[in-house]
Motif scaffolding. Sequence first.
Motif, PDB file in Angstrom:
ATOM      1  N   VAL A  97       0.043 -27.862 -27.625  1.00  0.00           N
ATOM      2  CA  VAL A  97       0.747 -26.641 -28.009  1.00  0.00           C
ATOM      3  C   VAL A  97      -0.293 -25.700 -28.606  1.00  0.00           C
ATOM      4  N   GLN A  98      -0.555 -24.607 -27.924  1.00  0.00           N
ATOM      5  CA  GLN A  98      -1.570 -23.647 -28.376  1.00  0.00           C
ATOM      6  C   GLN A  98      -0.877 -22.566 -29.208  1.00  0.00           C
ATOM      7  N   ILE A  99      -1.143 -22.601 -30.487  1.00  0.00           N
ATOM      8  CA  ILE A  99      -0.429 -21.746 -31.426  1.00  0.00           C
ATOM      9  C   ILE A  99      -1.192 -20.440 -31.655  1.00  0.00           C
ATOM     10  N   VAL A 118      22.549 -30.173 -34.493  1.00  0.00           N
ATOM     11  CA  VAL A 118      22.305 -28.756 -34.228  1.00  0.00           C
ATOM     12  C   VAL A 118      22.412 -28.536 -32.719  1.00  0.00           C
ATOM     13  N   SER A 119      23.269 -27.589 -32.342  1.00  0.00           N
ATOM     14  CA  SER A 119      23.560 -27.363 -30.921  1.00  0.00           C
ATOM     15  C   SER A 119      23.147 -25.964 -30.498  1.00  0.00           C
ATOM     16  N   MET A 120      22.352 -25.927 -29.415  1.00  0.00           N
ATOM     17  CA  MET A 120      21.922 -24.646 -28.846  1.00  0.00           C
ATOM     18  C   MET A 120      22.101 -24.647 -27.327  1.00  0.00           C
ATOM     19  N   ASP A 121      23.053 -25.421 -26.846  1.00  0.00           N
ATOM     20  CA  ASP A 121      23.126 -25.655 -25.399  1.00  0.00           C
ATOM     21  C   ASP A 121      23.924 -24.610 -24.639  1.00  0.00           C
ATOM     22  N   GLU A 122      24.829 -23.890 -25.299  1.00  0.00           N
ATOM     23  CA  GLU A 122      25.710 -22.994 -24.545  1.00  0.00           C
ATOM     24  C   GLU A 122      25.080 -21.611 -24.384  1.00  0.00           C
ATOM     25  N   VAL A 123      23.937 -21.614 -23.685  1.00  0.00           N
ATOM     26  CA  VAL A 123      23.205 -20.385 -23.367  1.00  0.00           C
ATOM     27  C   VAL A 123      22.712 -20.482 -21.926  1.00  0.00           C
ATOM     28  N   GLU A 124      22.247 -19.376 -21.389  1.00  0.00           N
ATOM     29  CA  GLU A 124      21.780 -19.370 -19.994  1.00  0.00           C
ATOM     30  C   GLU A 124      20.384 -19.964 -19.849  1.00  0.00           C
ATOM     31  N   ALA A 125      19.463 -19.563 -20.714  1.00  0.00           N
ATOM     32  CA  ALA A 125      18.067 -19.973 -20.552  1.00  0.00           C
ATOM     33  C   ALA A 125      17.813 -21.314 -21.237  1.00  0.00           C
ATOM     34  N   PRO A 126      17.204 -22.266 -20.522  1.00  0.00           N
ATOM     35  CA  PRO A 126      16.892 -23.554 -21.151  1.00  0.00           C
ATOM     36  C   PRO A 126      15.782 -23.412 -22.183  1.00  0.00           C
ATOM     37  N   GLN A 127      15.778 -24.333 -23.134  1.00  0.00           N
ATOM     38  CA  GLN A 127      14.688 -24.373 -24.112  1.00  0.00           C
ATOM     39  C   GLN A 127      13.608 -25.334 -23.612  1.00  0.00           C
ATOM     40  N   THR A 128      12.392 -24.902 -23.634  1.00  0.00           N
ATOM     41  CA  THR A 128      11.274 -25.727 -23.179  1.00  0.00           C
ATOM     42  C   THR A 128      10.898 -26.718 -24.286  1.00  0.00           C
ATOM     43  N   PRO A 129      10.109 -27.736 -23.963  1.00  0.00           N
ATOM     44  CA  PRO A 129       9.613 -28.636 -25.011  1.00  0.00           C
ATOM     45  C   PRO A 129       8.826 -27.907 -26.097  1.00  0.00           C
ATOM     46  N   MET A 145      11.356 -26.513 -28.297  1.00  0.00           N
ATOM     47  CA  MET A 145      11.897 -27.613 -29.095  1.00  0.00           C
ATOM     48  C   MET A 145      10.999 -27.906 -30.292  1.00  0.00           C
ATOM     49  N   PHE A 146       9.692 -27.888 -30.062  1.00  0.00           N
ATOM     50  CA  PHE A 146       8.723 -28.129 -31.135  1.00  0.00           C
ATOM     51  C   PHE A 146       8.956 -27.176 -32.299  1.00  0.00           C
ATOM     52  N   PHE A 147       9.085 -25.888 -31.994  1.00  0.00           N
ATOM     53  CA  PHE A 147       9.238 -24.899 -33.062  1.00  0.00           C
ATOM     54  C   PHE A 147      10.652 -24.893 -33.640  1.00  0.00           C
ATOM     55  N   ILE A 148      11.631 -25.168 -32.823  1.00  0.00           N
ATOM     56  CA  ILE A 148      13.003 -25.280 -33.341  1.00  0.00           C
ATOM     57  C   ILE A 148      13.073 -26.399 -34.382  1.00  0.00           C
ATOM     58  N   GLU A 201      11.011 -32.464 -18.545  1.00  0.00           N
ATOM     59  CA  GLU A 201      11.534 -31.811 -19.743  1.00  0.00           C
ATOM     60  C   GLU A 201      12.103 -32.832 -20.733  1.00  0.00           C
ATOM     61  N   PHE A 202      12.942 -33.712 -20.209  1.00  0.00           N
ATOM     62  CA  PHE A 202      13.605 -34.705 -21.055  1.00  0.00           C
ATOM     63  C   PHE A 202      12.577 -35.618 -21.716  1.00  0.00           C
ATOM     64  N   GLU A 203      11.607 -36.071 -20.935  1.00  0.00           N
ATOM     65  CA  GLU A 203      10.585 -36.966 -21.484  1.00  0.00           C
ATOM     66  C   GLU A 203       9.765 -36.246 -22.559  1.00  0.00           C
ATOM     67  N   GLN A 204       9.371 -35.007 -22.295  1.00  0.00           N
ATOM     68  CA  GLN A 204       8.585 -34.277 -23.279  1.00  0.00           C
ATOM     69  C   GLN A 204       9.403 -33.965 -24.532  1.00  0.00           C
ATOM     70  N   ASP A 205      10.694 -33.694 -24.367  1.00  0.00           N
ATOM     71  CA  ASP A 205      11.556 -33.482 -25.532  1.00  0.00           C
ATOM     72  C   ASP A 205      11.592 -34.726 -26.414  1.00  0.00           C
ATOM     73  N   VAL A 206      11.680 -35.889 -25.792  1.00  0.00           N
ATOM     74  CA  VAL A 206      11.678 -37.155 -26.532  1.00  0.00           C
ATOM     75  C   VAL A 206      10.382 -37.292 -27.331  1.00  0.00           C
ATOM     76  N   LEU A 207       9.264 -36.962 -26.699  1.00  0.00           N
ATOM     77  CA  LEU A 207       7.957 -37.069 -27.358  1.00  0.00           C
ATOM     78  C   LEU A 207       7.794 -36.033 -28.478  1.00  0.00           C
ATOM     79  N   VAL A 208       8.322 -34.836 -28.261  1.00  0.00           N
ATOM     80  CA  VAL A 208       8.268 -33.792 -29.292  1.00  0.00           C
ATOM     81  C   VAL A 208       9.091 -34.219 -30.510  1.00  0.00           C
TER      82      VAL A 208
END
Length: 415
Positions: A135-137, A176-187, A190-193, A231-238
């Motif tokens: 993650v390049q900040i 915490v739920s953020m799923d009911e939106v059009e654009a998916p959240q990337t890993p 997720m890191f910053f959330i 995406e799912f795997e990276q979310d798990v790792l994040v």
Amino acid sequence: MKLGKYSFGVGDRFNHEGEAQLRAILNANKKGVEVSPVWNKSNREHNTIHSEPLGTREEADAAVKNLGWDKPYFVDADHINLTNVDRFIDHADFFTLDVAMYIGNASSPEDVAAFKKSCASLGTNVTIPGISEPVQISDELLEEEAGKYLAAVKEAGKIYRHIDAKKGAGNFVTEVSMDEVEAPQTPVDMFFILKMIADEKIPAQTIAPKFTGRFNKGVDYVGDVEQFTKEFEQDVLVIDYAVKNFGLPENLKLSVHSGSDKFTIYPVMAEIIKKYDKGLHVKTAGTTWLEEVIGLAVSGDEGLAVANEIYKSALARKEELCGPYADVIDIDDSRLPSPEEVAGWTGEKFGNTLRHIPGHSDYNPNFRQLVHVGYKVAAEMGEKYTNLLKKYSNIVGGCVEENIYDRHLKRLFDL
């Protein structure tokens, strides 16, 4: 109060199938996979059915008592916010904080500055074990993430503290739920959330992001499975990184909303959580209601007549019923049978058309999605509908149990 490693949200719109749902969970536990039941019902569903959260609590408590369940179980105030959470305070011990509507809202310069300052200790590159790209900040990235998610997480903090003041710390589970939106959240999102959630001191035990692809109600996943897998795997790792470095609860895990019937990606999720020895929460709702209609259809002429009436009314009121669910259904009107055609079906044919058996020649996902949003019709029938649920409880309950255990839990946990 701690949510177990594996948990399964069982929605029950008419509060009649608690025991059947719990029997399915018991079946999984007997196979050596401990799954915690979570009875979930949203404010919208209560308003449509004209029910109250007390009914969900009473249903869960009765099922647990009658079946001798001696492990943890929960009642989820699903998709709540500050305007309606008080309705659930006395009866729920799991709160899904829905802050999707706040995504993209502006935050104060002070809040953005505080977020940036909290990220200073991260440096300019964060390497997350298992993910090749760091993650390049940069200041620009922090501005972008704050612009998208900071207001939403701040709102989650307000809701959490409101519940905490009334129930006391540690006496409930927070999602915490953020799923009911059009654009998916990337890993990376997720890191910053998760950093924001930690800064807000929300002890989230589950988080429900918007994944790539379509998670329509009651039907299979539609999308790029390869992309979802990454995406799912990276979310798990994040999440694993955030738990270790941000001070979030050790049992924090992904929550998959509209997770019922996503059979295509169940093997993916099963493999990844097994690979990393991580937990999972899957939330369902209308699946049980659909099994009630199937159970009535196959129970005999009386039940089939009501099932036909539900479909006929739902078709006539399609625009009204689909409106609240427009973002999570895709119905091809040309594939919907006429009421006259349906009236000529046997109960078996009706059940096979509605039941989600991938590859079955009768199965019709368009028919299924319309009936899915048609529960308002059954609610308006009142005792005409619920009395039949009681009369044919063995048949209906058998359908509910089979659906949850055979088509969901077995696939999810490789039983």
